[in-house]
Design a protein around this motif. Structure first.
Motif, short mmCIF file in Angstrom:
data_model
loop_
_atom_site.label_atom_id
_atom_site.label_comp_id
_atom_site.label_asym_id
_atom_site.label_seq_id
_atom_site.Cartn_x
_atom_site.Cartn_y
_atom_site.Cartn_z
N VAL A 172 0.84 -1.20 0.00
CA VAL A 172 0.00 0.00 0.00
C VAL A 172 0.87 1.25 0.00
N VAL A 173 1.86 1.27 0.89
CA VAL A 173 2.76 2.43 0.98
C VAL A 173 3.51 2.61 -0.33
N ALA A 174 3.99 1.50 -0.92
CA ALA A 174 4.72 1.59 -2.18
C ALA A 174 3.82 2.14 -3.28
N GLY A 175 2.56 1.69 -3.32
CA GLY A 175 1.64 2.19 -4.33
C GLY A 175 1.37 3.68 -4.17
N LEU A 176 1.13 4.11 -2.93
CA LEU A 176 0.90 5.54 -2.68
C LEU A 176 2.14 6.35 -3.02
N TRP A 177 3.32 5.79 -2.72
CA TRP A 177 4.58 6.47 -3.03
C TRP A 177 4.74 6.64 -4.55
N MET A 178 4.37 5.58 -5.31
CA MET A 178 4.43 5.67 -6.78
C MET A 178 3.51 6.79 -7.28
N SER A 179 2.30 6.83 -6.75
CA SER A 179 1.33 7.82 -7.22
C SER A 179 1.78 9.24 -6.87
N VAL A 180 2.26 9.44 -5.65
CA VAL A 180 2.70 10.77 -5.23
C VAL A 180 3.88 11.23 -6.07
N ARG A 181 4.83 10.34 -6.28
CA ARG A 181 6.00 10.70 -7.10
C ARG A 181 5.58 11.03 -8.53
N ALA A 213 0.38 7.41 -11.67
CA ALA A 213 -0.67 7.46 -10.65
C ALA A 213 -1.57 6.22 -10.73
N ALA A 214 -1.95 5.82 -11.95
CA ALA A 214 -2.81 4.63 -12.11
C ALA A 214 -2.10 3.38 -11.62
N ARG A 215 -0.83 3.24 -11.96
CA ARG A 215 -0.06 2.08 -11.52
C ARG A 215 0.02 2.04 -10.00
N GLY A 216 0.27 3.19 -9.38
CA GLY A 216 0.34 3.25 -7.93
C GLY A 216 -0.98 2.90 -7.27
N ILE A 217 -2.09 3.33 -7.84
CA ILE A 217 -3.41 3.02 -7.29
C ILE A 217 -3.65 1.52 -7.31
N VAL A 218 -3.30 0.86 -8.42
CA VAL A 218 -3.49 -0.59 -8.51
C VAL A 218 -2.66 -1.31 -7.45
N PHE A 219 -1.42 -0.88 -7.26
CA PHE A 219 -0.57 -1.49 -6.24
C PHE A 219 -1.19 -1.28 -4.85
N ALA A 220 -1.63 -0.07 -4.56
CA ALA A 220 -2.17 0.24 -3.24
C ALA A 220 -3.42 -0.58 -2.95
N VAL A 221 -4.31 -0.72 -3.92
CA VAL A 221 -5.54 -1.50 -3.72
C VAL A 221 -5.20 -2.97 -3.52
N ALA A 222 -4.24 -3.50 -4.30
CA ALA A 222 -3.82 -4.89 -4.11
C ALA A 222 -3.26 -5.10 -2.71
N GLY A 223 -2.51 -4.14 -2.19
CA GLY A 223 -1.98 -4.22 -0.84
C GLY A 223 -3.09 -4.22 0.21
N MET A 224 -4.14 -3.43 -0.04
CA MET A 224 -5.27 -3.40 0.89
C MET A 224 -5.97 -4.76 0.95
N ALA A 238 -6.96 -12.05 -0.71
CA ALA A 238 -5.84 -11.44 -1.43
C ALA A 238 -6.09 -11.56 -2.92
N LYS A 239 -5.72 -10.53 -3.65
CA LYS A 239 -6.01 -10.51 -5.08
C LYS A 239 -4.75 -10.18 -5.88
N GLY A 240 -4.61 -10.88 -7.01
CA GLY A 240 -3.56 -10.53 -7.95
C GLY A 240 -4.00 -9.34 -8.78
N MET A 241 -3.21 -9.02 -9.79
CA MET A 241 -3.49 -7.82 -10.58
C MET A 241 -4.83 -7.92 -11.30
N ASP A 242 -5.14 -9.09 -11.85
CA ASP A 242 -6.38 -9.25 -12.61
C ASP A 242 -7.60 -9.03 -11.72
N ASP A 243 -7.66 -9.72 -10.58
CA ASP A 243 -8.81 -9.55 -9.69
C ASP A 243 -8.86 -8.15 -9.09
N THR A 244 -7.70 -7.56 -8.85
CA THR A 244 -7.68 -6.18 -8.35
C THR A 244 -8.32 -5.23 -9.35
N LEU A 245 -7.97 -5.39 -10.62
CA LEU A 245 -8.56 -4.54 -11.65
C LEU A 245 -10.05 -4.80 -11.78
#
Length: 281
Positions: A172-181, A213-224, A238-245
């Motif tokens: 989650v933190v990594a995803g938010l960090w990606m989006s903020v950057r 930003a979109a990539r970071g959001i997907v990472f953050a939601v997967a972490g949640m 827990a969900k992989g990228m496909d189920d997260t999307l």
């Protein structure tokens, strides 16, 4: 200094220049390969948003590889993508060993991050090359099934709930960090903006912000989802990228929201191609 020493020194410089050129080619090829995968994932996700199940394809790396394999010269393209990603791993390794570009490239945290990326891209390259060699289960396996299996195994360990929860929080933190950057456009520090026209620079900035930003959001939601799986002790949460999307599609205005995320991932793919062209190495 005698002539022999000068000759040795000249050969050393030439060797270092050749090594630097080889690493630059490897890095740019890796960015191009990464971009292709994200564009294909974005296209599949867009089809899922408005076309049902996306033709049975997974909106993840495995689905992208399967899509690529079905194209003319698909087998050759898979080998090229796998080798290019291996080149990316080698370039990241070189950054970890000798430092990257820029004044901060040799700082310990930069080298540690480069080493982590090296391990990640080495794994991805291995899975793609295994898929190209005919081991269809390795590169194209569902990210959702793999995530379930790994989470279920981890939850059985002593302290497994805490481990899964901590990993989920880190994602989650990594995803938010990606989006903020991305929103802060820190990627501009790594680009040769002076080599771009003003119009090109604006386009690259737009792709970098939207895609990152979109990539970071997907990472953050997967972490949640991973954190929920830990709290409830249910690996299926827990969900992989496909189920997260696909989870975005279940929200109000879901198809449109998933479409925006899909376009964002495709934008990140295009941005990766821009990195292949203008990244400072």
């Amino acid at each position: 200094m005698d002539a022999h020493a000068w000759a040795l020194r000249g050969r050393g410089r030439a060797r270092r220049a050749a090594d630097s050129t080889a690493m630059a080619v490897a890095a740019r090829a890796g960015f191009a390969a990464r971009g292709l995968i994200y564009i294909l994932v974005g296209v599949i996700a867009l089809q899922i948003a408005f076309g049902g199940d996306g033709g049975g394809r997974q909106a993840d790396r495995g689905g992208a590889l399967g899509e690529l394999a079905g194209k003319p010269f698909g087998s050759a393209m898979l080998w090229i993508v796998g080798v290019a990603l291996a080149g990316m791993a080698l370039w990241r390794l070189s950054e970890a060993v000798v430092g990257g570009a820029g004044p901060d490239g040799s700082k310990p945290h930069k080298r540690a991050a480069a080493l982590g990326r090296c391990v990640f891209y080495a794994f991805v390259a291995f899975s793609v090359l295994s898929f190209a060699a005919g081991e269809r289960g390795s590169g194209s396996g569902s990210s959702d099934r793999h995530t379930d299996d790994v989470t279920a195994t981890a939850l059985k360990w002593p302290g497994g709930q805490w481990l899964v929860g901590v990993v989920g929080a880190a994602v989650v933190v990594a995803g938010l960090w990606m989006s903020v950057r991305a929103v802060r456009q820190t990627f501009r520090e790594d680009l040769r903006t002076g080599a771009m026209s003003q119009r090109t620079e604006r386009i690259v900035d737009c792709l970098g912000v939207t895609g990152g930003a979109a990539r970071g959001i997907v990472f953050a939601v997967a972490g949640m989802f991973a954190m929920v799986a830990a709290v409830r002790h249910q690996p299926g949460r827990a969900k992989g990228m496909d189920d997260t999307l696909r989870s975005f599609r279940d929200l109000p205005a879901g198809p449109w929201l998933l479409a925006l995320i899909a376009l964002g991932l495709a934008a990140f793919g295009l941005f990766s191609w821009c990195m292949a062209r203008w990244r400072r190495l």
